[in-house]
Design a protein around this motif. Structure first.
Motif, mmCIF file in Angstrom:
data_model
loop_
_atom_site.group_PDB
_atom_site.id
_atom_site.type_symbol
_atom_site.label_atom_id
_atom_site.label_comp_id
_atom_site.label_asym_id
_atom_site.label_seq_id
_atom_site.Cartn_x
_atom_site.Cartn_y
_atom_site.Cartn_z
ATOM 1 N N GLU A 195 -16.962 11.783 26.318
ATOM 2 C CA GLU A 195 -16.256 13.066 26.353
ATOM 3 C C GLU A 195 -16.370 13.797 25.026
ATOM 4 O O GLU A 195 -16.286 15.015 24.977
ATOM 5 N N GLY B 45 -18.947 5.055 28.045
ATOM 6 C CA GLY B 45 -17.880 5.192 29.031
ATOM 7 C C GLY B 45 -18.494 4.996 30.400
ATOM 8 O O GLY B 45 -19.678 4.656 30.511
ATOM 9 N N PRO B 46 -17.709 5.178 31.450
ATOM 10 C CA PRO B 46 -18.214 4.929 32.803
ATOM 11 C C PRO B 46 -19.240 5.971 33.237
ATOM 12 O O PRO B 46 -19.304 7.057 32.652
ATOM 13 N N SER B 47 -20.029 5.629 34.266
ATOM 14 C CA SER B 47 -21.049 6.580 34.715
ATOM 15 C C SER B 47 -20.552 7.510 35.812
ATOM 16 O O SER B 47 -21.226 8.472 36.159
ATOM 17 N N ASN B 48 -19.367 7.254 36.374
ATOM 18 C CA ASN B 48 -18.921 8.110 37.481
ATOM 19 C C ASN B 48 -18.099 9.315 37.030
ATOM 20 O O ASN B 48 -17.971 10.275 37.774
ATOM 21 N N TYR B 49 -17.510 9.254 35.852
ATOM 22 C CA TYR B 49 -16.804 10.414 35.292
ATOM 23 C C TYR B 49 -17.187 10.515 33.826
ATOM 24 O O TYR B 49 -17.484 9.510 33.193
ATOM 25 N N PHE C 79 -23.126 0.790 27.632
ATOM 26 C CA PHE C 79 -22.034 1.439 28.371
ATOM 27 C C PHE C 79 -20.787 1.559 27.493
ATOM 28 O O PHE C 79 -20.056 2.536 27.560
ATOM 29 N N ARG C 80 -20.577 0.540 26.656
ATOM 30 C CA ARG C 80 -19.370 0.563 25.820
ATOM 31 C C ARG C 80 -19.423 1.695 24.793
ATOM 32 O O ARG C 80 -18.386 2.143 24.296
ATOM 33 N N HIS D 85 -15.596 10.328 31.226
ATOM 34 C CA HIS D 85 -14.423 9.865 30.501
ATOM 35 C C HIS D 85 -14.869 8.889 29.415
ATOM 36 O O HIS D 85 -15.995 8.434 29.411
ATOM 37 N N GLY D 86 -13.940 8.590 28.523
ATOM 38 C CA GLY D 86 -14.263 7.645 27.463
ATOM 39 C C GLY D 86 -14.997 8.331 26.325
ATOM 40 O O GLY D 86 -14.857 9.542 26.129
ATOM 41 N N ARG E 31 -24.746 -3.507 28.863
ATOM 42 C CA ARG E 31 -23.279 -3.556 28.810
ATOM 43 C C ARG E 31 -22.777 -2.926 27.497
ATOM 44 O O ARG E 31 -21.826 -2.141 27.490
#
Lengths: 556, 102
Positions: B97, B87-91, B83-84, B93-94, B80
């Protein structure tokens, strides 16, 4: 569809102004987070793993082209150019900045939308059958009642601090597409002996950590008693529901602990008490609401072109086979636009896609769109002769995936890619399953199959009622996925049974593949669906596909 | 330093943007976890968390997260927290980038 009255408009604008001031005070340091949090939640603003998230209500999943276009504008201007449609027929924006949220809410108010009561321990957005008003099997359009419930529940002074959140779903069809038995209150339209429509009232359903199938509180409630009766239920729950333990606070636990008979007694008592105090709905006013949901005038036109295109174009034919549902009017169809193209995030639409769907609704669909709890978009009223043109435009926008109700039409919650409560990711699992079955080219042969994935025990992905449910958990610091089998979210709701030990992120897609390919060997005929085969054979052979090593050991 | 204490970082969400931030040794909030202060003492961790929680005008929801020393600085232990940092794994983003480091 329903348009805001001056009262609605004023109420929503005032609320935006109030929240604007609250945000300013928070940023200026005059409000602590403890003070601000309940205020932002009342306005649908969450703080997630990577950013804030704004959850916008789409009442009973109905919206028009102008509203869809405004959602696209909001996505472009204040977010990342897309939105995520949810299992409660809402849309979530994943990347707003705190400062911008009041402007986003004002932009929503411009088209008669808001984010009020999309969070908090209140009555949430009322959901409805996404085919309401169009379905061939419907007794009556339930949305005028859903709108009535929206007006009654919005800012209801007694119900702003319930023991826990409260969800209501309504359907007008005997075939339940609104998962009414998994809601705090489910309303199913039925007819009494004389043929008059009323509601079967179901209470105490819910998924989450303690999944329960709702129980019938009242087999037939006359329509005119709807508001006082629902008020009586929520009022009984408000006093009786547990506030000492968050995990025992939902009405399903209240019903479980006190028993449906006792709840019925209390509700009836309360109902008798309050009915005289609640004025009956002004028939003229209700007629106005009904009028706003009146059916469009359907045109009579030949469908030869549609049939000819179907015969000539196999891709179009496949799409019409899976993505159309029977419409009440001759020559018409309900179109489901799949937001599940293989490998995409379930429920996500780009702003460009939103604009195309808005345009199609305006041009061919009487200006109506619906969001389904299965995270797809619906054009409810389409003449079949327009389908080839619609298909071509959807295809150009990457929206023509022919997979409604199939293995890749997966419900997935945002999971740990976004959600602060999640214990594992959901989206990548959904993406990988969809990609794998697309690669196998077996999707259409497999036929109807509902896979639903949640990234934590709260079950936003409805995994308990998936034919195959997947629950993502954290097992000793590693993502782990549990499978449930045999769930059903329709009028014959069943909570799925846990199959056995969970699978790692690497093992979960192969496990699902073994399960589905195994089913193909077991089915009696190509038209025996996965869930039918499961009901005929029980869990054992399916578990054997999931755990081949154990099956071998047992056989030895 | 206590023997069985897993090192920690103080982390929170930025008030305005809502993204993950970490507390540095010199009392700044950084968006790069590697710049965070790696806390190896439980009592010191409590003090740093109290400091973070007093920063209500800048951050929201401060907490201590397990971390370990890496080549460039503190690294996450739990997925967790990993991931922070991205960013998310589907785009894309965050934070991911920003560049190839993520």
């Amino acid at each position: 569809m329903y348009t805001y009255t001056d009262f609605d408009e004023r109420f929503v604008r005032n609320r935006v102004a109030e929240f604007r001031a609250q945000v300013a005070r928070r940023i200026a340091g005059h409000l602590t987070e403890d003070e601000f949090k309940p205020l932002r939640l009342m306005n649908g603003l969450y703080l997630q793993l990577h950013a804030y998230m704004l959850r916008v209500a789409i009442p009973y999943g109905t919206l028009n082209a102008a509203q869809m276009r405004q959602l696209a504008m909001i996505a472009d201007r204040w977010d990342r150019g897309y939105g995520h449609f949810t299992t409660r027929q809402n849309i979530q924006f994943n990347w707003p900045e705190l400062r911008d949220v009041p402007d986003m809410l004002d932009a929503l108010a411009d088209v008669g939308m808001h984010a009020i009561q999309t969070s908090g321990n209140t009555i949430r957005n009322v959901t409805a059958d996404h085919f309401a008003g169009a379905a061939a099997d419907e007794i009556e359009d339930p949305r005028p009642y859903a709108e009535l419930l929206r007006q009654w529940s919005t800012d209801h002074p007694e119900f702003q601090f319930l023991p826990r959140k409260f969800k209501i779903a309504v359907t007008g069809s005997p075939n339940d597409r609104a998962v009414t038995r998994a809601h705090d209150i489910g309303l199913r339209m039925v007819r009494d002996a004389s043929g008059a429509p009323g509601f079967e009232v179901i209470v105490g359903g819910g998924l989450g950590r303690t999944p329960m199938v709702g129980k019938v509180l009242n087999p037939f409630l006359p329509r005119e008693d709807l508001l006082p009766y629902v008020e009586a239920i929520v009022s009984v729950y408000n006093l009786l529901g547990r506030r000492d333990n968050k995990y025992k606070a939902r009405i399903k636990i209240t019903v479980h602990e006190h028993g449906i008979d006792e709840i019925r007694r209390l509700v009836n008592e309360r109902f008798e008490q309050i009915r005289p105090t609640i004025p009956p709905i002004d028939p003229e006013y209700f007629a106005q609401i009904e009028q706003s949901f009146a059916l469009p005038v359907f045109r009579a036109a030949p469908v030869d072109g549609y049939e000819a295109t179907r015969a000539a174009d196999p891709a179009f034919r496949a799409w019409t086979d899976t993505n159309l549902a029977p419409h009440r009017a001759e020559g018409h169809a309900i179109v489901s636009i799949s937001l599940k193209s293989h490998g995409a995030t379930p429920g996500d639409a780009t702003s460009e896609q939103m604009r195309i769907m808005a345009k199609l609704a305006e041009r061919y669909g009487h200006d109506e769109l619906r969001i389904s709890h299965e995270q797809n978009v619906i054009l409810p009223h389409v003449h079949k002769s327009d389908l080839p043109a619609i298909y071509a435009q959807l295809r150009a926008a990457g929206l023509a995936t022919a997979n409604i109700g199939l293995v890749s039409d997966i419900i997935a919650c945002p999971g740990m890619d976004y959600c602060a409560l999640a214990t594992a990711r959901s989206i990548p699992v959904a993406q990988e399953i969809a990609m794998r079955f697309d690669e196998l080219k077996l999707e259409h042969e497999i036929g109807p199959l509902k896979i639903k994935i949640s990234g934590c025990i709260n079950a936003c992905g409805h995994h308990h009622v998936g034919h195959i449910g997947i629950l993502g958990l954290d097992r000793a610091g590693v993502e782990n996925y549990q499978i449930t089998l045999g769930g059903d979210g329709t009028e014959t709701t069943v909570i799925g049974e846990r199959a056995g030990p969970g699978f790692s992120a690497d093992e979960i897609v192969p496990a699902v593949e073994r399960l589905v390919l195994g089913y193909l060997d077991l089915r009696e005929a190509p038209d025996e669906t996965f869930i039918e085969a499961y009901r005929r054979l029980g869990a054992a052979p399916f578990k054997a596909f999931l755990y081949p090593q154990e099956a071998k050991a047992n056989a030895a | 330093m206590t023997r069985d204490f897993t090192p920690k970082v103080v982390t929170a969400s930025a008030l305005l943007e809502g993204d993950a931030v970490w507390l540095t040794e010199d009392d700044r909030w950084t968006r790069n976890m590697a710049e965070a202060e790696l806390i190896e003492d439980e009592a010191h961790g409590d003090i740093r968390l109290l400091f973070a929680q007093s920063q209500s005008e800048t951050v929201v929801g401060a907490y201590l997260a397990d971390a370990k020393a890496g080549e460039a600085g503190p690294e996450p232990i739990h997925f967790r927290e990993a991931f922070r940092t991205r960013g998310p794994s589907n785009y894309r983003h965050g934070k991911q980038e920003a560049g190839p480091n993520f």
